[in-house]
Each structure stands twice: as structure tokens, then as C-alpha cells.
Design a protein around this motif. Structure first.
Motif, PDB file in Angstrom:
ATOM      1  N   ILE A 165       1.078  -1.124  -0.362  1.00  0.00           N
ATOM      2  CA  ILE A 165      -0.126  -0.263   0.089  1.00  0.00           C
ATOM      3  C   ILE A 165       0.542   0.962   0.347  1.00  0.00           C
ATOM      4  CG2 ILE A 165      -2.214  -1.242   0.947  1.00  0.00           C
ATOM      5  CD1 ILE A 165      -0.715   0.551   4.002  1.00  0.00           C
ATOM      6  N   TYR A 166       0.171   1.946  -1.015  1.00  0.00           N
ATOM      7  CA  TYR A 166       1.011   3.208  -0.541  1.00  0.00           C
ATOM      8  C   TYR A 166       0.079   4.601  -0.246  1.00  0.00           C
ATOM      9  CZ  TYR A 166       3.774   6.679  -2.843  1.00  0.00           C
ATOM     10  OH  TYR A 166       4.476   8.444  -2.573  1.00  0.00           O
ATOM     11  N   THR A 167       0.669   6.088  -0.527  1.00  0.00           N
ATOM     12  CA  THR A 167       0.113   6.846  -0.635  1.00  0.00           C
ATOM     13  C   THR A 167       0.865   8.122  -0.487  1.00  0.00           C
ATOM     14  OG1 THR A 167       0.105   7.647   2.056  1.00  0.00           O
ATOM     15  CG2 THR A 167      -1.869   6.338   1.379  1.00  0.00           C
ATOM     16  N   HIS A 168       0.524   8.495  -1.562  1.00  0.00           N
ATOM     17  CA  HIS A 168       1.421   9.952  -1.892  1.00  0.00           C
ATOM     18  C   HIS A 168       1.363  11.393  -0.741  1.00  0.00           C
ATOM     19  CE1 HIS A 168       3.685  12.821  -4.321  1.00  0.00           C
ATOM     20  NE2 HIS A 168       2.198  13.635  -3.874  1.00  0.00           N
ATOM     21  N   GLU A 169       0.315  11.485  -0.223  1.00  0.00           N
ATOM     22  CA  GLU A 169      -0.033  12.478   1.236  1.00  0.00           C
ATOM     23  C   GLU A 169       0.975  11.415   2.415  1.00  0.00           C
ATOM     24  OE1 GLU A 169      -3.529  13.642   4.039  1.00  0.00           O
ATOM     25  OE2 GLU A 169      -3.062  11.701   3.850  1.00  0.00           O
ATOM     26  N   THR A 170       1.308  10.365   2.240  1.00  0.00           N
ATOM     27  CA  THR A 170       1.908  10.277   3.462  1.00  0.00           C
ATOM     28  C   THR A 170       4.055  10.014   2.787  1.00  0.00           C
ATOM     29  OG1 THR A 170       1.807   7.372   3.451  1.00  0.00           O
ATOM     30  CG2 THR A 170       0.214   8.834   5.127  1.00  0.00           C
ATOM     31  N   ARG A 171       3.670   9.527   2.014  1.00  0.00           N
ATOM     32  CA  ARG A 171       4.749   9.648   0.966  1.00  0.00           C
ATOM     33  C   ARG A 171       5.636   7.914   1.807  1.00  0.00           C
ATOM     34  NH1 ARG A 171       3.476  14.133  -0.446  1.00  0.00           N
ATOM     35  NH2 ARG A 171       4.971  15.963  -1.201  1.00  0.00           N
ATOM     36  N   LEU A 172       4.537   7.324   1.840  1.00  0.00           N
ATOM     37  CA  LEU A 172       4.658   5.628   2.452  1.00  0.00           C
ATOM     38  C   LEU A 172       4.270   5.172   2.049  1.00  0.00           C
ATOM     39  CD1 LEU A 172       6.186   4.890   5.493  1.00  0.00           C
ATOM     40  CD2 LEU A 172       4.250   4.903   6.685  1.00  0.00           C
ATOM     41  N   VAL A 173       4.924   4.070   1.729  1.00  0.00           N
ATOM     42  CA  VAL A 173       5.245   2.538   1.420  1.00  0.00           C
ATOM     43  C   VAL A 173       5.314   1.899   2.057  1.00  0.00           C
ATOM     44  CG1 VAL A 173       7.103   2.605   0.319  1.00  0.00           C
ATOM     45  CG2 VAL A 173       5.718   0.576  -0.669  1.00  0.00           C
TER      46      VAL A 173
ATOM     47  N   PHE B  51       5.852  -6.483   7.493  1.00  0.00           N
ATOM     48  CA  PHE B  51       5.825  -5.446   6.729  1.00  0.00           C
ATOM     49  C   PHE B  51       7.567  -4.885   7.235  1.00  0.00           C
ATOM     50  CE2 PHE B  51       1.668  -5.622   7.775  1.00  0.00           C
ATOM     51  CZ  PHE B  51       0.527  -5.068   6.549  1.00  0.00           C
ATOM     52  N   ASN B  52       7.463  -4.130   5.182  1.00  0.00           N
ATOM     53  CA  ASN B  52       8.997  -3.575   5.332  1.00  0.00           C
ATOM     54  C   ASN B  52       8.115  -2.002   4.617  1.00  0.00           C
ATOM     55  OD1 ASN B  52      11.469  -5.348   6.089  1.00  0.00           O
ATOM     56  ND2 ASN B  52      10.307  -6.403   4.235  1.00  0.00           N
ATOM     57  N   GLY B  53       8.492  -0.626   5.282  1.00  0.00           N
ATOM     58  CA  GLY B  53       8.177   0.117   5.205  1.00  0.00           C
ATOM     59  C   GLY B  53       9.378   1.178   4.699  1.00  0.00           C
ATOM     60  N   PHE B  54       8.974   1.808   3.586  1.00  0.00           N
ATOM     61  CA  PHE B  54       9.950   3.510   3.031  1.00  0.00           C
ATOM     62  C   PHE B  54       9.090   3.966   3.197  1.00  0.00           C
ATOM     63  CE2 PHE B  54      11.312  -0.964   2.058  1.00  0.00           C
ATOM     64  CZ  PHE B  54      13.190  -0.541   2.561  1.00  0.00           C
ATOM     65  N   GLN B  55       9.754   5.582   3.270  1.00  0.00           N
ATOM     66  CA  GLN B  55       8.916   6.501   2.749  1.00  0.00           C
ATOM     67  C   GLN B  55      10.143   7.852   2.044  1.00  0.00           C
ATOM     68  OE1 GLN B  55       9.963  10.536   5.929  1.00  0.00           O
ATOM     69  NE2 GLN B  55       7.196  10.481   5.414  1.00  0.00           N
ATOM     70  N   LEU B  56       9.348   7.692   0.889  1.00  0.00           N
ATOM     71  CA  LEU B  56      10.009   8.357   0.014  1.00  0.00           C
ATOM     72  C   LEU B  56       9.668  10.143  -0.190  1.00  0.00           C
ATOM     73  CD1 LEU B  56       9.462   5.508  -0.526  1.00  0.00           C
ATOM     74  CD2 LEU B  56      10.433   5.919  -3.365  1.00  0.00           C
ATOM     75  N   SER B  57      10.768  11.051   0.374  1.00  0.00           N
ATOM     76  CA  SER B  57       9.341  12.033   0.752  1.00  0.00           C
ATOM     77  C   SER B  57      11.333  12.993   0.186  1.00  0.00           C
ATOM     78  CB  SER B  57       9.798  12.639   2.287  1.00  0.00           C
ATOM     79  OG  SER B  57      10.863  12.938   2.552  1.00  0.00           O
ATOM     80  N   THR B  58      10.901  14.019  -0.129  1.00  0.00           N
ATOM     81  CA  THR B  58      12.032  15.081  -0.619  1.00  0.00           C
ATOM     82  C   THR B  58      12.969  15.952   0.541  1.00  0.00           C
ATOM     83  OG1 THR B  58      11.170  17.194   0.780  1.00  0.00           O
ATOM     84  CG2 THR B  58      10.088  16.946  -1.415  1.00  0.00           C
ATOM     85  N   ALA B  59      13.036  14.783   1.285  1.00  0.00           N
ATOM     86  CA  ALA B  59      14.671  14.583   2.653  1.00  0.00           C
ATOM     87  C   ALA B  59      15.384  13.249   1.966  1.00  0.00           C
ATOM     88  CB  ALA B  59      14.227  14.529   3.551  1.00  0.00           C
TER      89      ALA B  59
ATOM     90  N   VAL C  67      14.949   8.370   1.435  1.00  0.00           N
ATOM     91  CA  VAL C  67      14.296   7.585   1.335  1.00  0.00           C
ATOM     92  C   VAL C  67      15.271   7.242   2.987  1.00  0.00           C
ATOM     93  CG1 VAL C  67      14.248   5.264   0.704  1.00  0.00           C
ATOM     94  CG2 VAL C  67      14.859   7.255  -0.982  1.00  0.00           C
ATOM     95  N   VAL C  68      13.986   6.933   3.496  1.00  0.00           N
ATOM     96  CA  VAL C  68      14.062   6.623   4.868  1.00  0.00           C
ATOM     97  C   VAL C  68      13.575   5.229   5.067  1.00  0.00           C
ATOM     98  CG1 VAL C  68      13.041   7.176   7.252  1.00  0.00           C
ATOM     99  CG2 VAL C  68      14.023   9.344   5.843  1.00  0.00           C
ATOM    100  N   ARG C  69      14.304   4.396   6.052  1.00  0.00           N
ATOM    101  CA  ARG C  69      14.009   2.489   5.676  1.00  0.00           C
ATOM    102  C   ARG C  69      13.271   2.688   7.164  1.00  0.00           C
ATOM    103  NH1 ARG C  69      16.404  -2.497   3.494  1.00  0.00           N
ATOM    104  NH2 ARG C  69      14.616  -3.886   4.366  1.00  0.00           N
ATOM    105  N   LEU C  70      12.117   2.276   7.332  1.00  0.00           N
ATOM    106  CA  LEU C  70      11.474   2.060   8.582  1.00  0.00           C
ATOM    107  C   LEU C  70      12.045   0.778   9.254  1.00  0.00           C
ATOM    108  CD1 LEU C  70       8.118   3.165   8.362  1.00  0.00           C
ATOM    109  CD2 LEU C  70      10.043   4.704   9.113  1.00  0.00           C
ATOM    110  N   PRO C  71      11.885   0.645  10.486  1.00  0.00           N
ATOM    111  CA  PRO C  71      12.328  -0.519  10.999  1.00  0.00           C
ATOM    112  C   PRO C  71      11.160  -1.793  10.446  1.00  0.00           C
ATOM    113  CG  PRO C  71      11.602   0.498  12.708  1.00  0.00           C
ATOM    114  CD  PRO C  71      11.773   1.413  11.858  1.00  0.00           C
ATOM    115  N   ARG C  72      11.424  -2.745  10.549  1.00  0.00           N
ATOM    116  CA  ARG C  72      10.484  -4.287  10.050  1.00  0.00           C
ATOM    117  C   ARG C  72       9.619  -4.092  11.329  1.00  0.00           C
ATOM    118  NH1 ARG C  72      12.703  -9.776   6.926  1.00  0.00           N
ATOM    119  NH2 ARG C  72      10.014 -10.646   7.053  1.00  0.00           N
ATOM    120  N   PHE C  73       8.456  -4.805  10.989  1.00  0.00           N
ATOM    121  CA  PHE C  73       7.338  -4.857  12.521  1.00  0.00           C
ATOM    122  C   PHE C  73       6.105  -5.894  11.331  1.00  0.00           C
ATOM    123  CE2 PHE C  73       5.676  -1.788   9.575  1.00  0.00           C
ATOM    124  CZ  PHE C  73       4.389  -1.997   9.708  1.00  0.00           C
TER     125      PHE C  73
END
Length: 747
Positions: free
Chosen positions: A239-247, A258-266, A268-274
Motif C-alpha cells: 500500500i502507498y499514499t502520496h500524502e504520507t509518502r510511505l510505502v 511489513f517493510n516500510g520506506f518513506q520516499l520524501s523530499t528529504a 529515502v527513510v527505511r523504517l524498522p521491520r514490524f
């Protein structure tokens, strides 16, 4: 879960068994009026049920009862729409919708990054801009090559249209140069699950496959796609939403890892697996999580993931941080099928089976709903629908398809788009979800909580402000307990203070505006600072600039000046004669609240306080307020003290002293003369070299007092102080009047 439901039902049954008549009367009443729901419906029957001795009905059981009534009544009414303003609802969709009925259409999609509604045919792409929501704007039309279309999205600069042709191929069409580029994955070993465009400086495009996620950079001419990085993982769905920039990439046998990544102007931030929590049952020990059970939303600038646990009948909330994903409670659900929306930072949980909406404000600690569950309504039908002015004339014939007779609430063809849209696949229309703040206010009895709730509203800030003003005025006119009024005032003052510091305050410019007074209670939560108890850094939202401007455009905050103009000024006039002491207590608490927030007080508030204290003859308190500078010195305050001091010399002296302390020489001298202290006024004028006071002021006042000795003394002093005064017309005039009145007095 079955045991839980049976236990709840049996408990409710035992409780209602002792008051079966009252329960039956209430249920029958609601069932008979389900299509004409309005405020206080079946109030008599409900109060009889609620007040029955020993029944023990709390909020949860009442909610359970109402849900059961709705499910029963809506079985035979689901095909009939709820329309018009007469029905009671807190959430509604309204006419006109955005109609997109294109002949020979093959697909209906929504591009959340560009806020575009997209309809495809075999060779064309029609797109409507949904923000701002305008049903009269015609669509843009682009041509593409013929072929199957699984999904389509525009690039963020809207120069390229990407079309997924199959589970292994994506085609790209440049809208200006007509350049076409194809990208294929390894057929057989992996398949494409989807794609989205990114504003990350690292990549422009992300393609999610069963083997992971590929990040690509794309040049402006669309000649090549350059692979930048690959995030390897076994992916079942995403799932992905442009509002959150989170996949979120789901993996595992139960799809709960889940593996999470935020692709924003700052970057690519990798979130911890959960892993997400899922309850088990005897019949299903390993339930599988589907993509429809997971929702990404943004509420108050924070990113949340909502997960439906069907076995436990709970909606779990997860909050994202850079190095942690924390579960933050759960909400009860009453339907096996549900969806969510977010409107003005409020979480709307659509209980699709029961066909009601429950509103939650997760800003507050309580997980109780904002208001009672009510149906989603369709409003605003005004005869004939107005379709979008599409290129084909046949679009206009779709008016009738969205008439109130054809709308079925929560039909299978509805797709809920986060945050606040509904895509109706059956009628080929797009609905926008709205809140009815007035209805929510009218249904609330806790006015303090309602004021806090309204103060957090941004989407309709002016309406929320007017409702708050009406509530503040109503609770005073109704002579509610001073503690309740104090709480309401504290909410409004604190919210204003926070809004000023945050730079979101916007004053009501129309001073003649009147505040509406809702019949129900209300109380808005002031915006509190975000909790900072955790040391981990929260994922930052990189909202587009237009979203940031919209969120900061206005505020429902009310300044002390506005409270005076729209609440206290009229209330004091209406209640001062009979309720002066009550008003004094309210105004005192108002001043305390303003002082606690170190805000500037409108002078009219001080003047009003003096009037109230003097009217109730509380001169001792008035003196304390003045000497302790609870009432700040000013010319207006001093003049009001002088006026109120006509009944108390001490208060009048406070006014005179204030004028002198403020160096308001002219006003001080005029007041001394008015009190008959002519000589003192003359000496003060001489000492401070006050030239703005005419000599005739003293002479006229002395003559009007019929005290010829004072008149003679003033003539003598003026002759000594002003060189050549005896040669002026004023001297001859008043000297002659003095001789005529009393020839025995000599100058």
C-alpha cells in the motif's frame, strides 16, 4: 469473537429484561422513524429506558442497542437513499458530484499524487482535477496506444503518463513529444504489483514487484529509465499514499510482516521491520491480512497505519517513527466490512454492514467517538444534476444516473479514497465527504469538550468560530454554573494563545457578524503541544506547499477582543440588572484566564468590569482590582472610575489618581474643576505648565457654582499667574458679573 458477542448480547438481554416495556417502546419508535431521523427523536421513550431503576445501561450498551436497531431497520431500507436536510447526519456527501461517465470507458482510476480522476478507453486517457473540487471543469484528453490497462498514473510534473499493461510491463507516454518507453521485468521469476511516482531527490519512480522495490531516475525527455537502487524483499502486496509518502511492503504467510520506506523530499527513510497484531480463532488459527484491511492516514500531521482485525473486531492504530513503529491503542468495530476516511483531522470509520459512520478524534486520549453513529447521507439535490463538461455530449445524459433515486449508500461499487473521497464505480462519479459541524454541536451535551473539538477544526474554521461564540454566549445566558463557564473560557483563551504563537490566528473582520447559538452544548479542545515524551524522532511529513498553506490558512481561535464584541457586550446588557454578581464572577475568571496566558486585554473589558462592580456596589473589590492593577490603568478606565465614583468618593479618587499618574493633565484638571477644586486645579496647571486649559474653564465653573468667593479667588489667582490678564475680555466679563452679583466682594 462469537463468545464475546453472545456474552454481550446475553448481558444486554438480562439488563433489558427488567425494563422490557421501555426497551420495546424505544426500539419500536426508532424503527418506525428510521427515514425521518431528527434531533431528539423518541426522546420520551429513550429517557424512560435510560432512567429505569436498576437497568445499569452505560454508553457501550446503548451503542450496541442502537447498532442492533439500525441493522434491523436498514435491512429493508438499504435501497432507499437518505436525502435532504431534514434527516440527521454528521457526515454527508452532496450534490453536485464530479461526473466522469465516458462512453466505452474501460477503467476508472484515481491518481492521489496529482489529485486526478482518470477514465481510460482503449486509446484515450481522460483526467479531471479534483482539487479544487469543481464539477464544471472539462477533462484533459490524451491519446495512448491501444492495449490493456491495469493502472495508470501521471508523473508529478504531469508530462508523462505511465500505464501498467500487464504484471510484467509498464509503458510511458510523453504528453508533449509523444515519446513512448516500455519497461519490462523478468517474466516468470517476478511480477509487477504496482508503481508510483516520487518527489525524492534519489528517484522519480518506484516499481513494486514480488521480489522487492526498484527505484528509478527518469530524464525529462523520457529516453531511458536508470535503476538507482533495489530494495529486496518477498512482497505479497503493498500500500502507498502520496500524502504520507510511505510505502508498506507486506510479506510472510499471513501477510502481517511489513517493510516500510518513506520516499520524501528529504530522501529515502527505511523504517524498522514490524508485524501487525492479528487475533486467532478456533476455525482460523492463521488468518491472512489483505491489503483492504490496512490503511495509511495522516491526522494532525502524524502518520498512522490502521489495521482491521476481523477476529477481534478491533481497528488497531500504529504510529510511525524513524526507528520504531508503535501500536497506539485500538478502536472497536461493529461491522465485518469497513473503510476509513479522514476529514479535517477526524477519523471516520464507515461501518459498511451497519451503514453508519463513527467519528473519532484521536487527538484526545479518549477512544470514545465524537458523536453517536449515524448514517452517511446524501444532500443538496436541487432538481437535475450537472455533469462535467466533457468532450463528448453524451456525458450530459449521465445526470439522471446520480439522482437521488439511484444512489445506494455503501454499495459494492464504492471505493473509499484517502483522505475524503468516494469513487462510485457504478454511477461513474466522485463524491467528496463533508462534516456537518452544526449537527455535531447540536448533538453534544459536554460543552467544554465540544469547544475543544471545534477549536481544532481547520477546514471550516469560520463556521467553527461562530459556533464557539454562540456556545459561549448561550452558557452565560442560560446561567450555567460558574465553574462550567470558567472551563469554557479557559479553553477559548488557551486556544487563542496557542494559535497566536503558531501564527494561525485570523480575526473576524466583519464586526457586525452575529454568532449563532446552537441548541446543544459544545466545547472545543485547545490545540495542545505534541507530546515529546519519546526520545525517538518522528517521521516528518513532507506535504506539498499547497497543503501546508491550506492547513495554515485560518484558525477557529477567538481573541479576547472578539469575545468582548460578540459575547460579553450583548450578554452584559441583557443580564446586568438581574445577574450582575454572576457576571462579575464570570468576568473575573475571564481576566484571570487572560492574565495566565499573558495576553493583551481590550480596554472595553476593563470598562465593562468597572461598570459591573459599581452596579453591584462592590466598591471594595473595585478598589482592590484597581490598586493591584488587575485592571490596567488607561484613560478609558480612569474616566469610567470617575463616572462610577459618583456613588463612592474613594472610587472617584482612584480615577483622579490614575489620570494624574498617566500625565493626562487636561483631563485631570477638568475633573478637579468639575469637583469644585478650582484653586487646586489652577496650581496643578501652573506647576506642570499646562497651556491647553482655557482660563474661562475655571471662571465658568466657579460662576455656575454660585460661590462668588471662589470666583473672586480665581480672578485674583489668574491675574497673578497670567501677565496682562486684567486687560482681557474674560476678566472684564466675569469681573462685571461678580460686581453685579455681590457688590460687597472686592478683587
Amino acid at each position: 469473537m462469537k463468545e464475546k458477542n453472545s456474552t454481550t448480547a446475553s448481558t444486554l438481554g438480562r439488563i433489558l429484561a427488567t425494563c422490557s416495556k421501555q426497551a420495546k417502546d424505544y426500539g419500536s419508535c426508532v424503527a418506525s422513524k428510521v427515514h425521518e431521523v431528527e434531533r431528539d427523536i423518541c426522546l420520551k421513550e429513550f429517557l424512560a429506558l435510560k432512567s429505569y431503576p436498576g437497568k445499569g445501561l452505560n454508553h457501550d450498551y446503548i451503542l450496541f442497542l442502537v447498532r442492533g436497531i439500525y441493522q434491523h431497520c436498514l435491512k429493508f431500507s438499504s435501497s432507499q437513499p437518505s436525502v435532504g436536510s431534514g434527516a440527521l447526519s454528521h457526515v454527508y456527501i452532496h450534490h453536485p458530484s464530479l461526473c466522469c461517465n465516458i462512453p466505452e470507458s474501460r477503467g476508472l482510476f484515481y491518481d492521489d499524487a496529482n489529485r486526478l480522476l482518470i477514465v481510460t478507453t482503449s486509446t484515450q486517457v481522460f483526467s479531471w482535477q479534483t482539487s479544487p473540487f469543481n464539477q464544471d471543469v472539462p477533462p484533459s484528453v490524451d491519446s495512448i496506444s491501444e492495449g490493456p490497462i491495469l493502472s495508470t498514473r501521471f508523473s508529478l510534473d504531469k508530462k508523462v503518463i505511465a500505464v501498467q499493461r500487464s504484471d510484467y510491463e509498464i509503458q510511458f507516454f510523453h504528453r508533449e513529444t509523444k515519446q513512448i518507453l516500455s519497461h519490462k521485468c523478468k517474466a516468470g521469476s517476478e511480477s509487477i504489483l504496482g508503481f508510483f511516482w516520487s518527489d525524492s531527490p534519489l528517484s522519480d519512480l518506484a516499481i513494486v514487484k514480488t521480489s522487492g522495490m526498484d527505484l528509478f531516475a527518469c530524464d525529462s525527455s523520457l529516453t531511458t529509465l536508470r535503476l538507482v537502487e533495489t530494495k529486496k524483499a518477498n512482497v505479497n502486496w503493498y500500500i502507498y499514499t502520496h500524502e504520507t509518502r510511505l510505502v508498506l511492503l507486506a510479506s510472510g504467510l499471513q501477510c502481517k510482516t511489513f517493510n516500510g520506506f518513506q520516499l520524501s523530499t528529504a530522501g529515502v527513510v527505511r523504517l524498522p521491520r514490524f508485524e501487525m497484531t492479528m487475533a486467532r480463532s478456533e476455525s482460523n488459527s492463521k488468518p491472512i491480512l489483505s491489503s483492504g484491511d490496512v490503511h495509511l492516514v495522516t491526522v494532525y500531521g502524524r502518520i498512522y497505519c490502521l489495521q482491521v482485525d476481523r477476529e477481534a473486531m478491533l481497528l488497531h492504530l500504529y504510529r510511525f517513527y524513524r526507528d520504531a513503529v508503535v501500536q497506539q491503542g485500538s478502536l472497536p468495530i461493529y461491522s465485518s466490512k469497513l473503510s476509513v476516511s479522514v476529514v479535517d483531522n477526524l477519523l471516520l470509520v464507515h461501518q459498511i454492514d451497519a451503514k453508519v459512520v463513527i467519528i473519532y478524534d484521536i487527538f484526545v486520549d479518549s477512544r470514545a467517538p465524537v458523536s453517536a453513529p449515524l448514517p452517511l447521507l446524501w444532500r443538496g439535490y436541487q432538481g437535475s444534476d450537472t455533469s462535467s463538461q466533457a468532450a463528448n455530449k453524451e456525458n450530459e445524459s449521465s445526470e439522471s444516473s446520480t439522482s437521488n433515486e439511484n444512489i445506494v449508500m455503501y454499495e459494492d461499487g464504492w471505493t473509499f479514497l484517502v483522505p475524503d473521497l468516494i469513487l462510485d464505480q457504478t454511477n461513474k462519479v466522485l463524491w467528496k465527504i463533508n462534516l456537518d459541524l452544526e449537527a455535531i454541536s447540536a448533538s453534544s451535551s459536554d460543552r467544554t469538550s465540544l469547544l475543544e473539538f471545534l477549536q481544532r477544526r481547520k477546514l471550516e474554521a469560520n463556521k467553527a468560530k461562530q459556533l464557539c461564540l454562540g456556545i459561549a454566549r448561550a452558557i452565560i445566558l442560560e446561567r450555567r454554573p460558574a465553574t462550567q463557564v470558567t472551563q469554557a473560557i479557559d479553553v477559548l483563551v488557551t486556544a487563542y494563545s496557542y494559535s497566536v504563537k503558531a501564527g494561525t490566528y485570523k480575526e473576524i473582520k466583519n464586526e457586525r457578524a452575529t454568532a449563532s447559538t446552537p441548541t446543544g452544548g459544545a466545547s472545543p479542545d485547545n490545540e495542545r503541544h505534541r507530546p515529546s515524551g519519546s526520545n525517538i524522532e518522528e517521521v516528518e511529513m513532507d506535504l506539498p506547499s499547497d497543503e501546508q498553506q491550506e492547513s495554515q490558512l485560518s484558525s477557529a481561535a477567538i481573541s479576547p477582543d472578539e469575545l468582548y464584541k460578540f459575547v460579553f457586550a450583548s450578554v452584559v446588557e441583557e443580564m446586568m440588572v438581574e445577574e450582575s454578581e454572576y457576571l462579575v464572577a464570570i468576568i473575573t475568571e475571564f481576566l484571570r484566564s487572560i492574565s495566565a496566558e499573558k495576553l493583551k486585554v481590550d480596554l472595553n473589558i476593563y470598562v465593562m468590569t468597572i461598570r459591573l462592580l459599581a452596579y453591584s456596589k462592590r466598591f471594595a473589590e473595585l478598589s482592590l482590582f484597581t490598586t493591584n492593577k488587575i485592571i490596567e490603568p488607561s484613560k478609558e478606565v480612569a474616566l469610567q472610575l470617575l463616572e462610577s465614583g459618583s456613588q463612592n468618593l474613594r472610587v472617584r479618587k482612584l480615577g483622579l489618581d490614575m489620570l494624574r499618574q498617566l500625565s493626562l493633565h487636561h483631563d485631570y484638571i477638568s475633573s478637579l474643576v468639575q469637583d469644585g477644586f478650582y484653586l487646586e486645579a489652577l496650581r496643578y496647571a501652573q506647576k506642570h505648565k499646562v497651556t491647553s486649559v482655557r482660563s474661562s474653564l475655571f471662571l465658568e465653573a466657579a460662576f455656575a457654582s454660585n460661590d462668588m468667593q471662589h470666583l473672586a479667588a480665581i480672578l485674583r489667582v489668574l491675574s497673578e499667574l497670567i501677565p496682562g490678564f486684567k486687560e482681557t475680555s474674560e476678566y472684564y466679563t466675569f469681573y462685571g458679573l461678580l460686581n453685579e452679583t455681590n457688590s460687597s466682594v472686592t478683587v
